[in-house]
Motif scaffolding. Structure first.
Motif, PDB file in Angstrom:
ATOM      1  N   GLN A   1       0.835  -1.190   0.000  1.00 51.85           N
ATOM      2  CA  GLN A   1       0.000   0.000   0.000  1.00 51.85           C
ATOM      3  C   GLN A   1       0.877   1.249   0.000  1.00 51.85           C
ATOM      4  OE1 GLN A   1      -2.914  -0.165   3.115  1.00 51.85           O
ATOM      5  NE2 GLN A   1      -3.360   2.008   3.061  1.00 51.85           N
ATOM      6  N   LEU A   2       0.545   2.215  -0.853  1.00 55.63           N
ATOM      7  CA  LEU A   2       1.270   3.487  -0.896  1.00 55.63           C
ATOM      8  C   LEU A   2       0.542   4.525  -0.065  1.00 55.63           C
ATOM      9  CD1 LEU A   2       2.280   3.918  -4.647  1.00 55.63           C
ATOM     10  CD2 LEU A   2       3.822   3.614  -2.714  1.00 55.63           C
ATOM     11  N   LEU A   3       1.310   5.274   0.750  1.00 56.58           N
ATOM     12  CA  LEU A   3       0.733   6.329   1.578  1.00 56.58           C
ATOM     13  C   LEU A   3       1.353   7.664   1.175  1.00 56.58           C
ATOM     14  CD1 LEU A   3       0.787   4.581   5.076  1.00 56.58           C
ATOM     15  CD2 LEU A   3      -1.090   4.670   3.426  1.00 56.58           C
ATOM     16  N   PHE A   4       0.491   8.615   0.812  1.00 54.94           N
ATOM     17  CA  PHE A   4       0.928   9.961   0.438  1.00 54.94           C
ATOM     18  C   PHE A   4       0.464  10.919   1.537  1.00 54.94           C
ATOM     19  CE2 PHE A   4       0.356   7.494  -3.366  1.00 54.94           C
ATOM     20  CZ  PHE A   4       1.399   7.863  -4.210  1.00 54.94           C
ATOM     21  N   PHE A   5       1.403  11.415   2.332  1.00 55.30           N
ATOM     22  CA  PHE A   5       1.068  12.338   3.411  1.00 55.30           C
ATOM     23  C   PHE A   5       1.114  13.765   2.890  1.00 55.30           C
ATOM     24  CE2 PHE A   5       2.661   8.595   5.593  1.00 55.30           C
ATOM     25  CZ  PHE A   5       1.701   8.406   6.593  1.00 55.30           C
ATOM     26  N   SER A   6       0.097  14.555   3.260  1.00 52.75           N
ATOM     27  CA  SER A   6       0.030  15.944   2.792  1.00 52.75           C
ATOM     28  C   SER A   6       0.338  16.915   3.921  1.00 52.75           C
ATOM     29  CB  SER A   6      -1.357  16.247   2.211  1.00 52.75           C
ATOM     30  OG  SER A   6      -2.263  16.573   3.253  1.00 52.75           O
ATOM     31  N   ASN A   7       0.642  18.159   3.538  1.00 55.29           N
ATOM     32  CA  ASN A   7       0.953  19.186   4.539  1.00 55.29           C
ATOM     33  C   ASN A   7      -0.261  19.557   5.383  1.00 55.29           C
ATOM     34  OD1 ASN A   7      -0.313  20.411   2.317  1.00 55.29           O
ATOM     35  ND2 ASN A   7       0.622  22.402   2.762  1.00 55.29           N
ATOM     36  N   GLN A   8      -1.465  19.171   4.930  1.00 62.65           N
ATOM     37  CA  GLN A   8      -2.679  19.472   5.683  1.00 62.65           C
ATOM     38  C   GLN A   8      -3.087  18.346   6.630  1.00 62.65           C
ATOM     39  OE1 GLN A   8      -4.133  22.508   5.599  1.00 62.65           O
ATOM     40  NE2 GLN A   8      -2.382  23.042   4.291  1.00 62.65           N
ATOM     41  N   GLY A   9      -2.198  17.379   6.793  1.00 59.97           N
ATOM     42  CA  GLY A   9      -2.462  16.322   7.772  1.00 59.97           C
ATOM     43  C   GLY A   9      -3.329  15.181   7.260  1.00 59.97           C
ATOM     44  N   GLU A  10      -3.503  15.086   5.935  1.00 58.68           N
ATOM     45  CA  GLU A  10      -4.246  13.980   5.344  1.00 58.68           C
ATOM     46  C   GLU A  10      -3.256  12.927   4.844  1.00 58.68           C
ATOM     47  OE1 GLU A  10      -7.784  13.686   4.801  1.00 58.68           O
ATOM     48  OE2 GLU A  10      -7.794  15.302   6.278  1.00 58.68           O
ATOM     49  N   VAL A  11      -3.722  11.659   4.768  1.00 59.92           N
ATOM     50  CA  VAL A  11      -2.924  10.623   4.126  1.00 59.92           C
ATOM     51  C   VAL A  11      -3.779   9.977   3.047  1.00 59.92           C
ATOM     52  CG1 VAL A  11      -3.500   8.915   5.929  1.00 59.92           C
ATOM     53  CG2 VAL A  11      -1.549   8.514   4.425  1.00 59.92           C
ATOM     54  N   TYR A  12      -3.266   9.989   1.828  1.00 62.38           N
ATOM     55  CA  TYR A  12      -3.972   9.422   0.677  1.00 62.38           C
ATOM     56  C   TYR A  12      -3.447   8.014   0.422  1.00 62.38           C
ATOM     57  CZ  TYR A  12      -5.664  14.145  -0.022  1.00 62.38           C
ATOM     58  OH  TYR A  12      -6.275  15.365   0.153  1.00 62.38           O
TER      59      TYR A  12
ATOM     60  N   TYR B   1      -9.978   3.125   2.726  1.00 57.84           N
ATOM     61  CA  TYR B   1     -10.517   4.409   2.275  1.00 57.84           C
ATOM     62  C   TYR B   1      -9.504   5.129   1.382  1.00 57.84           C
ATOM     63  CZ  TYR B   1     -14.148   3.764   5.797  1.00 57.84           C
ATOM     64  OH  TYR B   1     -15.188   3.276   6.530  1.00 57.84           O
ATOM     65  N   SER B   2     -10.008   6.014   0.517  1.00 54.97           N
ATOM     66  CA  SER B   2      -9.105   6.745  -0.382  1.00 54.97           C
ATOM     67  C   SER B   2      -8.212   7.694   0.390  1.00 54.97           C
ATOM     68  CB  SER B   2      -9.919   7.504  -1.428  1.00 54.97           C
ATOM     69  OG  SER B   2     -10.779   8.439  -0.786  1.00 54.97           O
ATOM     70  N   HIS B   3      -8.716   8.273   1.481  1.00 58.10           N
ATOM     71  CA  HIS B   3      -7.851   9.098   2.343  1.00 58.10           C
ATOM     72  C   HIS B   3      -8.483   9.234   3.729  1.00 58.10           C
ATOM     73  CE1 HIS B   3     -10.156  12.983   2.221  1.00 58.10           C
ATOM     74  NE2 HIS B   3     -10.625  12.425   1.129  1.00 58.10           N
ATOM     75  N   ILE B   4      -7.630   9.424   4.726  1.00 56.50           N
ATOM     76  CA  ILE B   4      -8.068   9.577   6.113  1.00 56.50           C
ATOM     77  C   ILE B   4      -7.206  10.655   6.776  1.00 56.50           C
ATOM     78  CG2 ILE B   4      -8.930   7.216   6.424  1.00 56.50           C
ATOM     79  CD1 ILE B   4      -6.254   6.527   7.736  1.00 56.50           C
ATOM     80  N   ARG B   5      -7.622  11.098   7.965  1.00 52.60           N
ATOM     81  CA  ARG B   5      -6.805  12.039   8.723  1.00 52.60           C
ATOM     82  C   ARG B   5      -5.577  11.318   9.243  1.00 52.60           C
ATOM     83  NH1 ARG B   5      -6.769  17.089   8.170  1.00 52.60           N
ATOM     84  NH2 ARG B   5      -5.980  17.365  10.277  1.00 52.60           N
ATOM     85  N   ALA B   6      -4.411  11.931   9.057  1.00 53.82           N
ATOM     86  CA  ALA B   6      -3.167  11.325   9.528  1.00 53.82           C
ATOM     87  C   ALA B   6      -2.779  11.838  10.906  1.00 53.82           C
ATOM     88  CB  ALA B   6      -2.037  11.613   8.541  1.00 53.82           C
ATOM     89  N   ILE B   7      -3.157  13.071  11.201  1.00 52.66           N
ATOM     90  CA  ILE B   7      -2.785  13.712  12.458  1.00 52.66           C
ATOM     91  C   ILE B   7      -3.790  14.828  12.738  1.00 52.66           C
ATOM     92  CG2 ILE B   7      -1.214  15.282  11.240  1.00 52.66           C
ATOM     93  CD1 ILE B   7       0.523  15.362  13.739  1.00 52.66           C
TER      94      ILE B   7
END
Length: 793
Positions: free
Chosen positions: A541-552, A622-628
């Motif tokens: 599984q690939l995880l893309f973390f964003s600066n807004q605290g989401e993980v795709y 899920y396609s994306h969730i809150r990471a933090i």
């Protein structure tokens, strides 16, 4: 008569008419009876066949003869309905135990229709006769046929639990039934167990006697939750899957389908497979042919040399009828009412019915035996008083006078007197008299036995038990359908359709993502640089973390594989990311949880907070969730770490702090962090990474000045301190910082979008708090806004 008209609401009339119609369909056509497992048309076909003498040990007769008998006497519907029902009872791929022995073309599993009834011939099978045994001996009720001219059985006295053994399907009005076939021996074992232990638990019967349906076409049932649900509540769903094997032919492998799911049309199934091949969904197939014969099904799928048979099979399960679902709805008529029943209830109704049939049959035999015994008693009396009998007959002027005198002289009944008058003289021979006496004593034993059955429940159960054992001995066979109890194997997931292989993924500064099997094939586009690579499996599984605290979230196999000079695709092809959101970290999470044990993701925010969570917190569909959890803050970086290694954080004003990873606790996914660095009012963190003593920290200011300091020069401190100065001039603001080795290259990006690269070797090395130097005179950037380490492959 005076005609009277009564007003009635049309809705009331429609309701009444529709209820009558639906009741007629439910009882008279669509649903089987729980006692013999038959619908009216099937019951009438079997009864008419017996009346015509079409027994299993006699010659066949034209099917049209039987159809005409059924239509003319019992079933006033279309001839095609009767013939089609009769044909189905003769098809070995539809009936687990055939009730009609057909001769001629009775259709095929490819969907071919049977020949016309004038061409085919028919008779009963031996097992069908077990459904009709003793029907002429007052075992079941007979009712008037459609015109009242004849009598037909309300139900057959079936010795076989046919509702479960052959199953049934039908659509009534507002309801439908779907009962799968079962193995005769297993159903009888379950019946005997329930007879012996009336309070038996369903789990015991499933475990020891009746594990599930048994289809005539074999195949496999994957998962047993649906079976348990159906047996308990009367409703459930099971997954049927074809059986297959792999045969080697030189360098190639052939996939051989040997059994297919129940009621799947083989010809259409082959068309489905061919369609997948033609559309390119399965490209590794070189040939497809049907080699089925009388011995059984054999569909040959010839594979190319590089094909993975298991992968191909999973795709066939997913996209064709090689795997399908069978809905179970145990709905049948009980006392002329449609009822959804569980397995125990169906077995109880069958046992109760058979007990009633045995009682009726026993009463019939008892009455017959008692009548015969009564006659024999009269004949014995006549032989004992032979002189009186002869004298009475000689002196009588008529039969009636002789009968009345015998009744008076011998004190016997009218039936006995009549039998004496009809007795042949040869019965007076000594040997014949002995036969009569032996028959009388035999009848005494039978009468005693019949009365014992009627008066003793245990004796009745013993008769039923012996009867069931005899049926099992005569007709039972081996189970055909294999049951795999693991329900997790029933669903073909996307991972099952993907061949597992090594995957290397790269992400460039301009957002281009590429997947390949090896690092050597990774290439960046012109005027672009690779800034992140990860390696794993195509099933990870690939995880893309964003600066807004989401993980795709993406599966590795979702990313198209590129070869040769291809540079990849823009990330926007796979992820819909809002305009103000940026991907700051690419990570890979192993498919198996055991492979990610003791792995963590550590986060640092602009405000200087740090948080660590276990990697499995981010395992999601899920396609994306809150990471933090963020509070007017944003992430600057996410790194995969353990729970103890040293970490360091760099601020924009030029401070660095190094501290131990065990100085803060691991928390859940949606939580705030702890303070990593104590920032001044106008400062913020810009970089975070794991500490490695042999690497350097390269710091670059907004106006293009830089220095490099070995990370081992920064001593560990307590977390939440102010940190150590990286350079002396307090007027410099850092555009970025990176951890790198001496021979690495760095990407420097300006505000206007222009990018360039520098060598780490060209950056002057200093001590903490040292000077910053212009990196190169060739840089004509506007303000520098980003610094990244270039990945070289």
């Amino acid at each position: 008569m005076k005609e009277e008209i009564y007003p009635i609401a049309i809705e009331d009339k429609m309701k009444d008419a529709y209820l009558n119609y639906s009741l007629s369909v439910i009882i008279g056509r669509a649903l089987p009876d729980v006692r013999d497992g038959l619908k009216p048309v099937h019951r009438r076909i079997l009864f008419a066949a017996k009346e015509l003498g079409l027994l299993h040990n006699r010659p066949h007769k034209k099917s049209a003869r039987l159809v005409g008998e059924v239509l003319g006497k019992f079933h006033p519907h279309g001839d095609s309905a009767v013939y089609e029902a009769m044909v189905r009872m003769a098809q070995h791929f539809n009936q687990r135990y055939q009730l009609i022995d057909g001769q001629g073309n009775y259709g095929s599993i490819d969907g071919d229709s049977a020949a016309a009834m004038r061409y085919t011939e028919t008779k009963l099978t031996e097992i069908a006769e077990a459904l009709l045994d003793n029907i002429d001996e007052e075992t079941v009720n007979f009712i008037d046929n459609f015109d009242g001219s004849l009598q037909e059985p309300e139900v057959l006295p079936s010795k076989i639990p046919n509702l479960l053994v052959n199953g049934s399907s039908g659509i009534a009005v507002g309801m439908s039934t779907s009962i799968p076939p079962h193995n005769l021996g297993e159903v009888i074992d379950a019946s005997i167990h329930l007879l012996d232990y009336p309070n038996a638990r369903l789990d015991t019967i499933i475990k020891n006697h009746l594990p599930g349906p048994d289809f005539p076409t074999g195949a496999m049932i994957v998962g047993d939750d649906g079976i348990k649900s159906a047996y308990e509540n009367g409703k459930g769903k099971i997954t049927l899957r074809a059986k297959s094997k792999i045969e080697k032919e030189g360098r190639h492998k052939n996939l051989i389908i040997t059994e297919i799911p129940y009621q799947v049309n083989k010809a259409k199934l082959i068309e489905e497979i061919a369609g997948l091949v033609n559309k390119g969904k399965i490209s590794e197939v070189s040939d497809l042919r049907d080699e089925s014969a009388k011995k059984g099904i054999r569909i040959v799928i010839e594979l190319k040399s590089n094909a993975d048979p298991e992968l191909i099979l999973n795709r066939l399960y997913k996209y064709t009828s090689l795997q399908n679902n069978f809905r179970i709805n145990l709905l049948a008529l009980n006392d002329k009412k449609p009822v959804v029943m569980g397995l125990l209830e169906i077995l109880e109704h069958f046992l109760d019915f058979r007990k009633e049939v045995i009682r009726n049959h026993t009463k019939y035999n008892l009455n017959k035996s008692e009548n015969r015994y009564h006659i024999l008693e009269g004949l014995k009396r006549a032989i004992d008083e032979l002189d009186i009998v002869i004298q009475v007959i000689r002196n009588s002027q008529s039969k009636q006078e002789a009968r009345e005198k015998l009744m008076d002289e011998l004190n016997i009944s009218e039936k006995q007197a009549q039998s004496i008058l009809e007795m042949q003289l040869q019965r007076l021979v000594g040997m014949e008299f002995e036969k009569l006496e032996a028959e009388r004593k035999d009848l005494e034993e039978k009468i005693k036995y019949y009365k014992n059955i009627l008066n003793n429940e245990e004796e009745l159960n013993s008769v039923l038990r012996d009867e069931l054992k005899d049926i099992k001995k005569r007709f039972s066979d081996k189970r055909r359908t294999e049951i795999i109890s693991d329900d997790s194997k029933a669903e073909i997931t996307k991972d099952d359709l993907i061949k597992e292989k090594n995957a290397v993924l790269s992400l460039s500064y301009r957002g281009i993502i590429k997947r390949n099997e090896e690092y050597k094939n990774l290439r960046e586009a012109k005027n672009d640089y690779l800034i992140s690579t990860v390696e794993g499996s195509s099933l990870d599984q690939l995880l893309f973390f964003s600066n807004q605290g989401e993980v795709y979230n993406l599966q590795v196999h979702d990313i198209d594989e590129h070869h040769g000079l291809a540079t990849g695709d823009n990330l926007s092809k796979y992820l819909q990311i809002p305009i103000k959101e940026n991907i700051i970290s690419l990570n890979i999470l192993a498919k198996e949880e055991s492979d990610s044990k003791n792995e963590y993701y550590t986060f640092v925010t602009e405000s200087g907070l740090i948080k660590r969570s276990t990697a499995d917190e981010y395992r999601t569909n899920y396609s994306h969730i809150r990471a933090i959890k963020l509070d007017n803050d944003q992430l600057i970086n996410v790194e995969k770490t353990d729970a103890e290694q040293d970490l360091f954080v760099v601020s924009k004003n030029g401070y660095i702090i190094r501290f131990s990873g065990n100085s803060f606790s691991t928390t859940g996914r949606n939580t705030l962090g702890s303070k990593a660095i104590n920032l001044s009012k106008n400062d913020k963190t810009i970089y975070f990474n794991t500490y490695s003593p042999d690497d350097y920290l390269i710091s670059i200011s907004e106006d293009g000045r830089a220095n490099k300091i070995k990370l081992s020069n920064f001593k560990a401190q307590k977390r939440n301190g102010k940190g150590i100065r990286i350079f002396s001039n307090t007027n410099y603001k850092l555009a970025g910082a990176v951890k790198a080795a001496k021979n690495d290259k760095l990407l420097i990006a300006a505000k206007n979008g222009e990018i360039n690269e520098i060598n780490v070797n060209d950056v002057p090395e200093t001590s903490p708090g040292g000077n910053m130097y212009k990196v190169t005179q060739e840089l004509e950037f506007e303000k520098i806004v980003a610094v990244e380490k270039i990945i070289e492959v």
